[in-house]
Motif scaffolding. Structure first.
Motif, PDB file in Angstrom:
ATOM      1  N   THR A 794       0.829  -1.215   0.000  1.00  0.00           N
ATOM      2  CA  THR A 794       0.000   0.000   0.000  1.00  0.00           C
ATOM      3  C   THR A 794       0.856   1.256   0.000  1.00  0.00           C
ATOM      4  O   THR A 794       0.352   2.370   0.187  1.00  0.00           O
ATOM      5  N   GLY A 795       2.149   1.106  -0.244  1.00  0.00           N
ATOM      6  CA  GLY A 795       3.051   2.249  -0.196  1.00  0.00           C
ATOM      7  C   GLY A 795       2.887   3.143  -1.411  1.00  0.00           C
ATOM      8  O   GLY A 795       2.115   2.859  -2.336  1.00  0.00           O
ATOM      9  N   PRO A 796       3.642   4.265  -1.447  1.00  0.00           N
ATOM     10  CA  PRO A 796       3.580   5.193  -2.581  1.00  0.00           C
ATOM     11  C   PRO A 796       3.919   4.467  -3.889  1.00  0.00           C
ATOM     12  O   PRO A 796       4.839   3.655  -3.945  1.00  0.00           O
ATOM     13  N   GLY A 797       3.126   4.747  -4.917  1.00  0.00           N
ATOM     14  CA  GLY A 797       3.324   4.132  -6.225  1.00  0.00           C
ATOM     15  C   GLY A 797       2.533   2.874  -6.423  1.00  0.00           C
ATOM     16  O   GLY A 797       2.390   2.398  -7.557  1.00  0.00           O
ATOM     17  N   SER A 798       2.002   2.290  -5.358  1.00  0.00           N
ATOM     18  CA  SER A 798       1.220   1.061  -5.501  1.00  0.00           C
ATOM     19  C   SER A 798      -0.213   1.421  -5.867  1.00  0.00           C
ATOM     20  O   SER A 798      -0.697   2.525  -5.567  1.00  0.00           O
ATOM     21  N   PRO A 799      -0.953   0.486  -6.500  1.00  0.00           N
ATOM     22  CA  PRO A 799      -2.339   0.770  -6.895  1.00  0.00           C
ATOM     23  C   PRO A 799      -3.246   1.068  -5.703  1.00  0.00           C
ATOM     24  O   PRO A 799      -4.247   1.777  -5.850  1.00  0.00           O
ATOM     25  N   LEU A 800      -2.918   0.515  -4.553  1.00  0.00           N
ATOM     26  CA  LEU A 800      -3.784   0.706  -3.378  1.00  0.00           C
ATOM     27  C   LEU A 800      -3.373   1.889  -2.502  1.00  0.00           C
ATOM     28  O   LEU A 800      -3.941   2.076  -1.415  1.00  0.00           O
ATOM     29  N   HIS A 801      -2.395   2.695  -2.963  1.00  0.00           N
ATOM     30  CA  HIS A 801      -1.888   3.750  -2.075  1.00  0.00           C
ATOM     31  C   HIS A 801      -2.965   4.795  -1.747  1.00  0.00           C
ATOM     32  O   HIS A 801      -3.117   5.207  -0.589  1.00  0.00           O
ATOM     33  N   HIS A 802      -3.736   5.216  -2.786  1.00  0.00           N
ATOM     34  CA  HIS A 802      -4.775   6.221  -2.509  1.00  0.00           C
ATOM     35  C   HIS A 802      -5.840   5.645  -1.576  1.00  0.00           C
ATOM     36  O   HIS A 802      -6.311   6.332  -0.655  1.00  0.00           O
ATOM     37  N   ALA A 803      -6.208   4.359  -1.807  1.00  0.00           N
ATOM     38  CA  ALA A 803      -7.188   3.736  -0.914  1.00  0.00           C
ATOM     39  C   ALA A 803      -6.641   3.643   0.505  1.00  0.00           C
ATOM     40  O   ALA A 803      -7.387   3.808   1.486  1.00  0.00           O
ATOM     41  N   TYR A 804      -5.313   3.381   0.625  1.00  0.00           N
ATOM     42  CA  TYR A 804      -4.713   3.318   1.963  1.00  0.00           C
ATOM     43  C   TYR A 804      -4.805   4.680   2.657  1.00  0.00           C
ATOM     44  O   TYR A 804      -5.118   4.769   3.862  1.00  0.00           O
ATOM     45  N   ARG A 805      -4.532   5.749   1.907  1.00  0.00           N
ATOM     46  CA  ARG A 805      -4.633   7.090   2.531  1.00  0.00           C
ATOM     47  C   ARG A 805      -6.073   7.375   2.945  1.00  0.00           C
ATOM     48  O   ARG A 805      -6.314   7.965   4.010  1.00  0.00           O
ATOM     49  N   GLN A 806      -7.036   6.972   2.118  1.00  0.00           N
ATOM     50  CA  GLN A 806      -8.442   7.134   2.505  1.00  0.00           C
ATOM     51  C   GLN A 806      -8.760   6.291   3.749  1.00  0.00           C
ATOM     52  O   GLN A 806      -9.517   6.725   4.634  1.00  0.00           O
ATOM     53  N   ALA A 807      -8.148   5.111   3.851  1.00  0.00           N
ATOM     54  CA  ALA A 807      -8.411   4.225   4.991  1.00  0.00           C
ATOM     55  C   ALA A 807      -7.876   4.835   6.287  1.00  0.00           C
ATOM     56  O   ALA A 807      -8.550   4.800   7.332  1.00  0.00           O
ATOM     57  N   THR A 808      -6.642   5.386   6.255  1.00  0.00           N
ATOM     58  CA  THR A 808      -6.120   6.038   7.469  1.00  0.00           C
ATOM     59  C   THR A 808      -6.956   7.265   7.816  1.00  0.00           C
ATOM     60  O   THR A 808      -7.168   7.579   8.998  1.00  0.00           O
ATOM     61  N   THR A 809      -7.454   7.955   6.784  1.00  0.00           N
ATOM     62  CA  THR A 809      -8.322   9.102   7.041  1.00  0.00           C
ATOM     63  C   THR A 809      -9.622   8.651   7.699  1.00  0.00           C
ATOM     64  O   THR A 809     -10.165   9.335   8.575  1.00  0.00           O
ATOM     65  N   MET A 810     -10.129   7.475   7.279  1.00  0.00           N
ATOM     66  CA  MET A 810     -11.335   6.928   7.907  1.00  0.00           C
ATOM     67  C   MET A 810     -11.086   6.595   9.380  1.00  0.00           C
ATOM     68  O   MET A 810     -11.936   6.814  10.245  1.00  0.00           O
ATOM     69  N   THR A 811      -9.883   6.049   9.671  1.00  0.00           N
ATOM     70  CA  THR A 811      -9.548   5.796  11.080  1.00  0.00           C
ATOM     71  C   THR A 811      -9.542   7.101  11.860  1.00  0.00           C
ATOM     72  O   THR A 811     -10.092   7.185  12.976  1.00  0.00           O
ATOM     73  N   PHE A 812      -8.904   8.101  11.275  1.00  0.00           N
ATOM     74  CA  PHE A 812      -8.816   9.423  11.911  1.00  0.00           C
ATOM     75  C   PHE A 812     -10.207  10.012  12.136  1.00  0.00           C
ATOM     76  O   PHE A 812     -10.555  10.451  13.251  1.00  0.00           O
ATOM     77  N   LEU A 813     -11.044  10.006  11.080  1.00  0.00           N
ATOM     78  CA  LEU A 813     -12.390  10.567  11.213  1.00  0.00           C
ATOM     79  C   LEU A 813     -13.252   9.708  12.130  1.00  0.00           C
ATOM     80  O   LEU A 813     -14.086  10.231  12.896  1.00  0.00           O
ATOM     81  N   GLY A 814     -13.055   8.377  12.085  1.00  0.00           N
ATOM     82  CA  GLY A 814     -13.814   7.502  12.968  1.00  0.00           C
ATOM     83  C   GLY A 814     -13.522   7.791  14.435  1.00  0.00           C
ATOM     84  O   GLY A 814     -14.425   7.787  15.274  1.00  0.00           O
TER      85      GLY A 814
END
Length: 907
Positions: A794-814
């Motif tokens: 899920t690191g930078p450059g991977s296809p899931l990187h943007h989803a990972y950033r959204q996921a950490t944001t969901m943890t933060f907002l949650g």
């Protein structure tokens, strides 16, 4: 230097020189200064005030904010991050420290201003001679040359030389000597230190007995007290028991944070196969997440706001720590007059051997054929310190004003002769006497409690003749006293003796108060305050015990106690004589065995014994008082309560709290406010601790998964959560309205800690676990929806990187949305939210609105997205976290309902 210039330098005058020379050097006279001259000198000398050393204490206060245990822990975390080469994290932590210190410092300053502003409720005034007449002026306007009028109970406001009269002075604040010393204008000392000169009095000391006049020779910083203040290196800040508890908790939190952070490094290194530097970053983040940065400033603010609210209600609290103590008060020892009653005395009945008279009937009631009535009215006027001002308004002690007003209504002439000697009212002897010239002779006039005056009487005025006071006649008089006392009336006996003109007037009290002739009795009514009965009911419901300690007659005290609901039909009444005969063991047993107690005809020393006995049993005691001799008991009690209107300066100085309205109901309101403040402190501690678990769980999931699950929350997101969104709702909880049933709980134990095991279980293992589960569910919802499988990059450059950033944001907002739920849940400990009202704390609603707005900024603005690693969330993601507050609050609402149901079930 000319004599005219000497006073400008203050101490260049010699206060021990001959009085005529001192008055000349001060350009004053025995009649004092004119108002115009005093105004000129005030400009010349400046106000009679002590200046704070250095002007400000703020540098020390600011340093203290950077050195308390939680701040030291964060400094250590910043240093670790710097050594590990993680400069952004180190800078972020330092910013956290600075923001927290600045916020706490502002709150400390506000608290200090709140306490200093209370001085406005206690105006320090002085009685002086201005333009040849007595006047009351602010003590700050005293100038050298003013002539002070000093009465018993006054605080002396400047250094002065006595010009007439004699007084006993408490010099303990200057010399440390506990016993008062006698000072008199007739005693001239030269060649000794100023403090030993027997004709000088000093600023800040107290007059405990007597009356005198004195010319001021030094004010402000030129006084002895000013010299001591100038030598003071610093003022120590008193730490309250609550602050000591919180400091201990801070060290405990620090230990937990360090252990958790240290344990994470091997977990992350060997479990998740992270490089040591990255593991150190996460350990630092974990450490920061465990530290409740806003804990101390929020507590300080809550106490300061409590002090301010109490001042608005009429209770001036002189230190912040007293707010906490008030909430634990279990026993109130209260006086009767002015506290339970209105302190508006009115003479209702006058009794002589010839008949009964009611002053309300006017002069016609004064039967000229009753010589005893005429003599009694003369004593009422002569043995009296009440006076009329220029407007004709009576001023002085309420009892003496009532007697003077009654004498006027019955047509008695004013004071016609001169006073030769005054024996002040003695709270132990419970009587007062004067030696007066009237009716062509010299008389001893005495008034006081019947049981202390009757033994001094050998005769009674009856039928126009002076007859022996036989045992049978004495018994009849005592029956009359008891009959009036049962009606709740205060009864005084009046007596007199004509002195032999061939002998000098007596100078000793014992020589004057003997062989008196009883003239009659005066019965007065002081109605109970209307609001006291309700306040007493609150105390009983709250488990607070009320003990009446009064100098009044036993039957009078019992009648008033029954009228306001303190006592039932058969209270236990203990007289002063019985109390004096009791051993300490007997007194302890009495206080344990009987809840309804009335101590009548009690001396101020009795208050001290009672306070000591109650505190020895572990009770938190509030003691009321207004007299000079009440000061030891007020100091000894946990909360000394002085009367602001009727209390002496000595009592106000000794007390922890001063009632500006002299009202018992205000004491109860102060206890209620103290309980509310203490409850609110527990509420926001629970709120803050509830977020420890969801802050730790993401790091534990990452470490325990061995790297298969990416880190659900970044360190900078954690810092933003701790500093940005948590503080304002915590502050708002400090302003939470009282929970229903607050005054139906028993007082808390003196040793009870602010943090209890049940609170930690609720915060860490109930609310915290729910918040952690919900916030992690948001994280996995985004990743799984994007097609992620454990172990996928899920690191930078991977296809899931943007989803990972959204996921950490969901943890933060949650975590933020769960924080809203914990804020509403923490508002009550047992009651339902509906019982206090969802919108009853508007500050909390504004705090929640602020944190939601801040969350939107951190999530949707590009600069913060780049800094924190957040990403914009879609509508379905927002819909997923929207129910989180209701789930958290609803779960705790069910828990509280089950708790109330279990408590309601009979055993």
């Amino acid at each position: 230097m000319s004599q005219a210039e000497q006073p400008a330098q203050g101490r260049e005058v010699d206060p021990t020189e001959r009085l005529e020379l001192l008055l000349r050097d001060l350009r004053s006279a025995r009649s004092g200064l004119t108002s115009r001259e005093a105004a000129r000198r005030l400009v010349q000398y400046g106000p009679n005030e002590l200046h704070r050393r250095g002007g400000h204490r703020w540098p020390g206060e600011l340093v203290r904010q950077f050195t308390h245990p939680l701040a030291l822990l964060l400094w250590a975390a910043a240093a670790l991050a710097w050594v590990a080469g993680i400069i952004p994290v180190a800078v972020a932590i330092v910013v956290v420290i600075v923001i927290n210190a600045a916020f706490a410092f502002v709150q400390e300053l506000q608290a200090e201003r709140a306490v200093e502003a209370l001085a406005a409720y206690l105006p320090v005034q002085a009685k002086v001679l201005r333009d040849g007449r007595p006047a009351v002026v602010p003590a700050a306007e005293l100038v050298p040359g003013d002539v002070l009028v000093i009465d018993e109970g006054d605080r002396i406001s400047a250094d002065a030389r006595l010009v007439e009269g004699g007084v006993e002075i408490d010099l303990s604040m200057l010399t440390g000597e506990a016993m008062p010393v006698f000072r008199s204008a007739e005693l001239l000392d030269t060649g000794v230190s100023l403090l030993r000169a027997r004709d000088l009095v000093f600023s800040g000391t107290m007059c405990t007995e007597g009356r005198a006049r004195a010319v001021v020779f030094a004010t402000g910083m030129r006084t002895e007290l000013g010299r001591i203040a100038a030598l003071s290196e610093r003022v120590q800040r008193e730490e309250s028991p609550l602050e000591r508890q919180v400091r201990k908790v801070a060290w405990l939190i620090a230990a937990i944070a360090v252990v958790t952070g240290a344990a994470f490094v091997p977990l992350a290194t060997f479990g998740a196969h992270l490089p040591v530097p990255e593991a150190a970053v996460f350990a630092v983040g974990l450490l920061v997440g465990n530290v409740p940065e806003g804990l101390l400033p929020v507590i300080t603010l809550a106490l300061a706001l409590g002090v301010r609210d109490l001042a608005r209600r009429g209770a001036v609290v002189k230190r912040l720590s007293a707010v906490e103590t008030l909430g634990a008060t279990g026993v109130i020892c209260t006086d009767k007059t002015g506290t339970l009653t209105e302190n508006r005395m009115r003479v209702t009945v006058i009794w002589t051997a010839a008949g009964t008279y009611e002053p309300e009937d006017g002069p016609a009631a004064g039967d000229a054929r009753d010589p005893a009535l005429g003599g009694l009215l003369s004593v009422m006027v002569a043995c009296n310190n009440a006076q009329r001002d220029l407007a004709g308004t009576l001023t002085g002690d309420p009892t003496e004003m009532a007697m003077l007003a009654a004498a006027d209504r019955l047509g008695a002439p004013g004071r016609t002769g001169g006073r030769l000697r005054l024996f002040h009212f003695d709270p132990v002897l419970k009587r007062m006497s004067t030696v007066d010239e009237r009716d062509g002779g010299t008389w001893v006039d005495t008034k006081g409690a019947p049981e202390t005056v009757l033994p001094l009487c050998t005769a009674i005025m009856e039928g126009g003749e002076v007859r022996p006071l036989t045992a049978a006649r004495r018994h009849d008089v005592e029956q009359v006293v008891d009959a009036h006392a049962r009606r709740g009336l205060r009864v005084l006996a009046l007596a007199a003796r004509r002195l032999d003109p061939a002998r000098p007037a007596p100078q000793e009290r014992a020589d004057a108060e003997r062989e008196l002739t009883l003239l009659g009795l005066v019965a007065m009514h002081d109605p109970p305050r209307a609001e006291v009965a309700e306040a007493v009911a609150y105390c009983h419901a709250a488990g607070i015990r009320i003990i009446v300690v009064t100098g009044d007659h036993a039957l009078t005290a019992a009648a008033i106690a029954q009228q306001v609901g303190i006592a039932g039909e058969h209270p236990v009444v203990v007289t002063g004589e019985r109390l004096d005969a009791m051993s300490e063991h007997d007194l302890d047993a009495l206080l344990r065995e009987h809840r309804q107690l009335i101590f009548a005809r009690s001396s101020p020393e009795a208050k001290l014994r009672i306070a000591d006995a109650l505190r020895a049993e572990g009770h938190v005691v509030a003691m009321t008082g207004d007299g000079v001799n009440d000061a030891p008991a007020l100091r000894r009690a946990d909360i000394g309560v002085a009367m602001g209107r009727s209390g002496t300066d000595v009592a106000k100085e000794a007390a922890t709290m001063v009632l500006t309205d002299d009202n018992f109901a205000t004491i109860v309101a102060a206890i209620r406010s103290g309980r509310q403040v203490y409850d609110n402190i527990r509420k926001f501690i629970c709120y803050i601790f509830a977020h420890t678990t969801p802050e730790i769980v993401p790091f534990l999931v990452f470490a325990l998964a061995g790297g298969a699950v990416p880190l659900p929350l970044t360190v900078l997101q954690l810092l933003a959560f701790d500093v940005g969104t948590e503080t304002l709702p915590a502050l708002a909880l400090g302003r939470e309205p009282a929970e229903p049933g607050l005054m139906r709980r028993p007082p808390r134990e003196r040793s009870e800690s602010v943090i209890r095991t049940s609170m930690l279980l609720r915060a860490w293992l109930f609310l915290g676990v729910i918040c952690a589960v919900l916030s992690m569910s948001g994280f996995f919802y985004v990743l799984l929806k994007a097609g992620w499988h454990p172990g996928d990059p899920t690191g930078p450059g991977s296809p899931l990187h943007h989803a990972y950033r959204q996921a950490t944001t969901m943890t933060f907002l949650g975590m933020i949305t769960c924080q809203i739920g914990t804020a509403f849940a923490a508002r009550t400990e047992r009651a339902s939210l509906r019982s206090v009202g969802v919108t009853s704390n508007p500050l909390l609603l504004w705090g929640i609105a602020f944190e939601l707005a801040l969350a939107a900024v951190l999530i949707y603005t590009p600069p913060f997205q780049a800094l924190l690693g957040t990403a914009a969330l879609t509508m379905d993601m927002l819909a997923f976290v929207a129910p989180f507050p209701l789930i958290v609050w609803g779960a705790d609402e069910i828990r509280r309902w089950l708790l109330r149901r279990r408590e309601a079930q009979p055993l």
